[in-house]
Design a protein around this motif. Sequence first.
Motif, short mmCIF file in Angstrom:
data_model
loop_
_atom_site.label_atom_id
_atom_site.label_comp_id
_atom_site.label_asym_id
_atom_site.label_seq_id
_atom_site.Cartn_x
_atom_site.Cartn_y
_atom_site.Cartn_z
N ALA A 112 0.83 -1.20 0.00
CA ALA A 112 0.00 0.00 0.00
C ALA A 112 0.87 1.26 0.00
O ALA A 112 0.55 2.25 -0.68
N GLN A 113 1.96 1.24 0.74
CA GLN A 113 2.86 2.40 0.79
C GLN A 113 3.47 2.68 -0.57
O GLN A 113 3.54 3.84 -1.01
N ILE A 114 3.92 1.65 -1.26
CA ILE A 114 4.54 1.84 -2.57
C ILE A 114 3.52 2.32 -3.59
O ILE A 114 3.79 3.25 -4.38
N ALA A 115 2.32 1.71 -3.58
CA ALA A 115 1.28 2.16 -4.51
C ALA A 115 0.88 3.60 -4.24
O ALA A 115 0.72 4.41 -5.17
N GLY A 116 0.73 3.96 -2.96
CA GLY A 116 0.39 5.33 -2.62
C GLY A 116 1.47 6.31 -3.02
O GLY A 116 1.18 7.41 -3.50
N ALA A 117 2.74 5.92 -2.87
CA ALA A 117 3.84 6.80 -3.25
C ALA A 117 3.85 7.06 -4.75
O ALA A 117 4.06 8.20 -5.19
N LEU A 118 3.64 6.03 -5.55
CA LEU A 118 3.59 6.23 -6.99
C LEU A 118 2.45 7.16 -7.38
O LEU A 118 2.63 8.06 -8.21
N ALA A 119 1.30 6.97 -6.75
CA ALA A 119 0.16 7.84 -7.04
C ALA A 119 0.45 9.28 -6.63
O ALA A 119 0.11 10.24 -7.34
N GLY A 120 1.12 9.46 -5.49
CA GLY A 120 1.44 10.80 -5.03
C GLY A 120 2.42 11.51 -5.94
O GLY A 120 2.28 12.71 -6.20
N GLY A 121 3.42 10.78 -6.43
CA GLY A 121 4.38 11.37 -7.35
C GLY A 121 3.74 11.78 -8.65
O GLY A 121 4.01 12.87 -9.18
N LEU A 122 2.89 10.93 -9.19
CA LEU A 122 2.18 11.25 -10.43
C LEU A 122 1.25 12.44 -10.25
O LEU A 122 1.15 13.32 -11.12
N LEU A 123 0.57 12.49 -9.10
CA LEU A 123 -0.38 13.57 -8.85
C LEU A 123 0.34 14.90 -8.73
O LEU A 123 -0.12 15.93 -9.26
N ALA A 124 1.50 14.93 -8.05
CA ALA A 124 2.25 16.18 -7.92
C ALA A 124 2.67 16.71 -9.28
O ALA A 124 2.53 17.91 -9.57
N ALA A 125 3.18 15.82 -10.14
CA ALA A 125 3.60 16.25 -11.48
C ALA A 125 2.40 16.75 -12.29
O ALA A 125 2.50 17.74 -13.01
N ALA A 126 1.26 16.07 -12.15
CA ALA A 126 0.08 16.48 -12.90
C ALA A 126 -0.45 17.82 -12.42
O ALA A 126 -0.84 18.68 -13.24
N LEU A 127 -0.49 18.04 -11.12
CA LEU A 127 -1.00 19.30 -10.59
C LEU A 127 -0.15 20.49 -11.04
O LEU A 127 -0.67 21.57 -11.31
N TRP A 128 1.16 20.28 -11.11
CA TRP A 128 2.07 21.36 -11.51
C TRP A 128 2.32 21.36 -13.02
O TRP A 128 3.07 22.20 -13.52
N VAL A 160 11.29 7.17 -2.41
CA VAL A 160 12.21 7.02 -3.53
C VAL A 160 11.45 6.54 -4.77
O VAL A 160 11.60 7.09 -5.87
N VAL A 161 10.63 5.52 -4.61
CA VAL A 161 9.86 4.99 -5.73
C VAL A 161 8.89 6.06 -6.26
O VAL A 161 8.74 6.23 -7.47
N GLY A 162 8.25 6.77 -5.36
CA GLY A 162 7.30 7.80 -5.78
C GLY A 162 7.95 8.91 -6.57
O GLY A 162 7.36 9.43 -7.54
N THR A 163 9.17 9.30 -6.19
CA THR A 163 9.83 10.38 -6.91
C THR A 163 10.23 9.99 -8.32
O THR A 163 10.43 10.85 -9.18
N LEU A 164 10.36 8.70 -8.58
CA LEU A 164 10.68 8.25 -9.93
C LEU A 164 9.58 8.61 -10.91
O LEU A 164 9.83 8.76 -12.12
N ALA A 165 8.35 8.74 -10.41
CA ALA A 165 7.22 9.05 -11.26
C ALA A 165 6.89 10.53 -11.29
O ALA A 165 5.91 10.94 -11.90
N SER A 166 7.72 11.35 -10.61
CA SER A 166 7.38 12.74 -10.46
C SER A 166 8.40 13.64 -11.15
O SER A 166 9.13 13.22 -12.04
N ALA A 167 8.41 14.90 -10.76
CA ALA A 167 9.26 15.89 -11.40
C ALA A 167 9.76 16.88 -10.36
O ALA A 167 9.31 16.88 -9.21
N GLY A 168 10.71 17.72 -10.77
CA GLY A 168 11.18 18.77 -9.90
C GLY A 168 12.42 18.41 -9.10
O GLY A 168 13.03 17.35 -9.31
N PRO A 169 12.80 19.24 -8.15
CA PRO A 169 14.05 19.05 -7.39
C PRO A 169 14.10 17.76 -6.59
O PRO A 169 15.19 17.26 -6.31
N VAL A 170 12.96 17.24 -6.19
CA VAL A 170 12.94 16.04 -5.36
C VAL A 170 12.99 14.77 -6.19
O VAL A 170 13.37 13.70 -5.71
N ALA A 171 12.64 14.85 -7.47
CA ALA A 171 12.57 13.67 -8.32
C ALA A 171 13.95 13.05 -8.50
O ALA A 171 14.96 13.75 -8.56
N LEU A 172 13.98 11.72 -8.59
CA LEU A 172 15.23 10.99 -8.77
C LEU A 172 15.25 10.28 -10.11
O LEU A 172 14.20 9.87 -10.63
#
Length: 232
Positions: A103-119, A186-198
């Motif tokens: 659940a934590q990994i799935a939630g992290a991926l969703a959070g990373g995608l949502l942050a990128a989409a909102l911005w 870490v997994v969530g940031t792979l799906a996101s963008a910005g300074p925190v993304a890896l």
Amino acid sequence: MAQPTCFHEADPLLALHRRALAEGLGTLLLVLAACGGGLAAAHDFAEPGFVPPLTALSIAGALVALIVAFGPVSGGHFNPLITILQWLAGERPRGCMIAYVCAQIAGALAGGLLAAALWRASPGTAGHGGWGGFASEAVASAGLMLIVFGCARGRRTNAGPFAVGAWLIAAIVATPTASYANPAVVVGTLASAGPVALAAGAAPAFILAELLGALVAFWLVYLVFPQRSVSQ
């Protein structure tokens, strides 16, 4: 009945899917705050030096609120390291550990995608190296686990969320990798963008370092803090 303590759910007999859902939602919001906070800082301030402290405030503030809100339901981990160490300590059944981590990994991926989409941000990576950040992530993760388990073993029910938030502000500013200290983040940031993304290449080194740091902390916890028994 065991005395209430932080990072353990108030009712361990509550349906597992409800507790896992709380972990997934909390991790989603945590990663949203981390990635969104980094994007906001980079968007609003031209000076890169503002990014770490502003991101630290965003992450710490979100985590304190999320632990307070979801802690009674799931324990408020939002971090596989906490869940896995509780399982190793015999404080959590294996099935619960697996459900929480998934659940934590799935939630992290969703959070990373949502942050990128909102911005409306295109994927981008931070300047943190892969193996070059190994020691930083190991130390940051060990420190975080010592705070978490120190509060739990000391039964600091109300202080735990604030102690974790305070540590993260310090660790994010003080460590070269900005203290991810959480494989799900870490997994969530792979799906996101910005300074925190890896970048994907940095993830294995970060996750391995975090696991190693957590195991070192696990050993130190048994040296420093007395064993507690939990009725599950």
